[in-house]
Enzyme design. Structure first.
Site, mmCIF file in Angstrom:
data_model
loop_
_atom_site.group_PDB
_atom_site.id
_atom_site.type_symbol
_atom_site.label_atom_id
_atom_site.label_comp_id
_atom_site.label_asym_id
_atom_site.label_seq_id
_atom_site.Cartn_x
_atom_site.Cartn_y
_atom_site.Cartn_z
ATOM 1 N N LYS A 113 -78.540 -5.345 93.786
ATOM 2 C CA LYS A 113 -77.342 -4.511 93.920
ATOM 3 C C LYS A 113 -76.160 -5.329 94.410
ATOM 4 O O LYS A 113 -75.018 -5.071 94.030
ATOM 5 C CB LYS A 113 -77.604 -3.348 94.888
ATOM 6 C CG LYS A 113 -78.531 -2.288 94.334
ATOM 7 C CD LYS A 113 -78.532 -1.060 95.240
ATOM 8 C CE LYS A 113 -79.525 -0.013 94.773
ATOM 9 N NZ LYS A 113 -79.592 1.150 95.689
ATOM 10 N N LYS A 205 -85.554 -1.206 84.008
ATOM 11 C CA LYS A 205 -86.011 0.142 84.377
ATOM 12 C C LYS A 205 -84.925 1.192 84.187
ATOM 13 O O LYS A 205 -83.741 0.888 84.276
ATOM 14 C CB LYS A 205 -86.542 0.144 85.822
ATOM 15 C CG LYS A 205 -85.471 0.071 86.868
ATOM 16 C CD LYS A 205 -86.005 0.366 88.274
ATOM 17 C CE LYS A 205 -84.787 0.349 89.201
ATOM 18 N NZ LYS A 205 -85.011 0.597 90.576
ATOM 19 N N LYS A 208 -80.166 5.269 87.496
ATOM 20 C CA LYS A 208 -78.969 6.111 87.567
ATOM 21 C C LYS A 208 -77.702 5.295 87.438
ATOM 22 O O LYS A 208 -76.654 5.812 87.086
ATOM 23 C CB LYS A 208 -78.902 6.811 88.924
ATOM 24 C CG LYS A 208 -79.932 7.877 89.139
ATOM 25 C CD LYS A 208 -79.824 8.340 90.582
ATOM 26 C CE LYS A 208 -81.019 9.176 90.971
ATOM 27 N NZ LYS A 208 -81.177 9.226 92.420
HETATM 28 P P1 AMP Z 1 -83.607 6.546 93.440
HETATM 29 O O1 AMP Z 1 -83.104 7.139 92.177
HETATM 30 O O2 AMP Z 1 -83.350 5.091 93.540
HETATM 31 O O3 AMP Z 1 -83.194 7.318 94.659
HETATM 32 O O4 AMP Z 1 -85.186 6.666 93.363
HETATM 33 C C1 AMP Z 1 -85.893 7.818 93.747
HETATM 34 C C2 AMP Z 1 -87.371 7.706 93.434
HETATM 35 O O5 AMP Z 1 -87.573 7.575 92.029
HETATM 36 C C3 AMP Z 1 -88.055 6.492 94.076
HETATM 37 O O6 AMP Z 1 -89.356 6.861 94.494
HETATM 38 C C4 AMP Z 1 -88.125 5.495 92.956
HETATM 39 O O7 AMP Z 1 -89.192 4.593 93.116
HETATM 40 C C5 AMP Z 1 -88.334 6.399 91.743
HETATM 41 N N1 AMP Z 1 -87.798 5.775 90.536
HETATM 42 C C6 AMP Z 1 -86.509 5.457 90.288
HETATM 43 N N2 AMP Z 1 -86.362 4.905 89.065
HETATM 44 C C7 AMP Z 1 -87.597 4.860 88.512
HETATM 45 C C8 AMP Z 1 -88.127 4.417 87.256
HETATM 46 N N3 AMP Z 1 -87.352 3.886 86.305
HETATM 47 N N4 AMP Z 1 -89.461 4.525 87.055
HETATM 48 C C9 AMP Z 1 -90.273 5.063 87.986
HETATM 49 N N5 AMP Z 1 -89.851 5.515 89.185
HETATM 50 C C10 AMP Z 1 -88.532 5.419 89.464
#
Ligand code: AMP
Ligand code: TRP
Length: 342
Positions: A113, A205, A208
């Site tokens: 990031k 991956k 968002k």
């Molecule tokens: P975040 O969107 O970064 O707040 O992530 C929230 C949750 O979603 C966390 O447990 C991440 O590990 C999971 N997560 C985010 N992106 C992915 C992805 N591409 N594949 C699997 N899990 C994800």
């Protein structure tokens, strides 16, 4: 025996996508039957990168409503907003003062990031994993269900609890044995869905923050948009879908998505789609995605129709969460030797 405790959270930055659902939230739902479950919307984490104040509150409500729509049941789980429980910020400060700086500088997500942001990197972005450790440790969580990308942050939370707090500050019982101050949590990373890749590049991956909307399917995308995004998803010139071919990350990712969304095993999916061309497979995948998301979208609309409903859940959640969190915070304050509050 009390039930083992679970805590997890997602940031309210933009609409949740299939990666968040398949990697994290879907696994939370099943744990409600066997565990004492806490799920927070981590809004303090959302401001570690530049954010829009006009959207934060609304995005927080949307994220909470999506938890509920995905099957988190407020009768069985405590659903709350991180910033509503001030113990999170307070414990983060205490943990900051015992966490070595170089532990944070090593974090992969920080480095990734930080590169994207150039010289605009905030102290908060570096400190993000300490706040996350505070989130988890405040609830004496036994288990933290997350996607693969959070594994390193979980290890950091364990190290802070064990090496930096318990090993140095645990009080002793009458026999001279240390009484741990903080519970050391375990990650729960299920193999299937732990790393969902983007639609426009099977080797990065789903995220968002990708500026290309077409790279992800959001949980609230209407059916036509889902179908369009899948139609445009990156493919390769080879016939047939397969798992595990390093030359074909898109085939692996989309076949994996199909298995998860259609509720089939990987073997079943391979058999069914092994000989299909992309032109046959894509509509099948689109239909599976639309059908899997339909009930989530319907429940989401129901929650949002009643303007105060989500807020009421969050109010109850705040009260329950604060009770648990304050108790842990007190334990840490005592262990660190602060003058008790009157
Ligand atoms: P975040 O969107 O970064 O707040 O992530 C929230 C949750 O979603 C966390 O447990 C991440 O590990 C999971 N997560 C985010 N992106 C992915 C992805 N591409 N594949 C699997 N899990 C994800
Ligand atoms: N850092 C996590 C992510 O981006 C979100 C998060 C914050 C979290 N606090 C947490 C996840 C506590 C689990 C437990 O995915």
């Amino acid at each position: 025996m009390p039930r083992p405790r679970v805590l997890s959270g997602v940031q309210p930055t933009g609409a949740l996508h299939l990666g968040n659902w398949l990697g994290a939230i879907r696994n939370w739902v099943a744990l409600q039957d066997s565990h004492d479950t806490y799920f927070c919307v981590v809004d303090l984490h959302a401001i570690t990168v530049p954010h829009d104040p006009a959207r934060l509150a609304e995005d927080t409500l949307t994220t909470a409503a999506l938890y509920l729509a995905c099957g988190i049941d407020p009768q069985r789980s405590t659903v709350f907003v991180q910033s509503h429980v001030s113990a999170h910020s307070e414990l983060a400060w205490l943990l900051n003062c015992v966490t070595p700086l170089n532990w944070l500088e090593r974090m992969i997500q920080f480095k990734e990031k930080a590169i994207k942001q150039g010289d605009q990197v905030s102290v908060g972005l570096l400190d993000y994993p300490v706040l996350m450790a505070a989130d988890i440790l405040l609830y004496d969580a036994d288990l933290v269900p997350v996607g693969e990308d959070q594994k390193q942050h979980l290890e950091l939370a364990r190290d802070i609890a064990q090496q930096r707090i318990n090993a140095r500050f645990a009080p002793r019982d009458a026999a001279g044995e240390p009484i741990p101050v903080l519970k050391v949590p375990e990650p729960l990373i299920l193999k299937d869905g732990a790393r969902v890749m983007g639609l426009t590049d099977g080797s990065s991956k789903m995220s968002k923050s990708d500026p290309n909307e077409g790279s992800r399917i959001s949980l609230l995308d209407p059916p036509e948009l889902i179908t369009k995004k899948i139609k445009r998803a990156k493919t390769d010139p080879t016939m047939g879908l397969e798992f595990g071919n390093p030359e074909r990350p898109e085939a692996d990712n989309l076949l994996g998505l199909y298995a998860l969304l259609a509720g089939k095993s990987r073997e079943q999916a391979s058999q069914e789609c092994g000989a299909m061309g992309w032109g046959t497979f894509k509509p099948l995948l689109a239909e599976a995605a639309v059908e899997a998301l339909r009930p989530v979208q319907e429940r989401y609309q129901q929650w949002r129709q009643d303007p105060g409903a989500v807020e009421a859940v969050l109010r109850d959640g705040q009260a329950q969460a604060a009770t648990v969190a304050e108790e842990t915070l007190d334990r840490v304050r005592q262990a660190l030797g602060f003058l008790p509050r009157s």
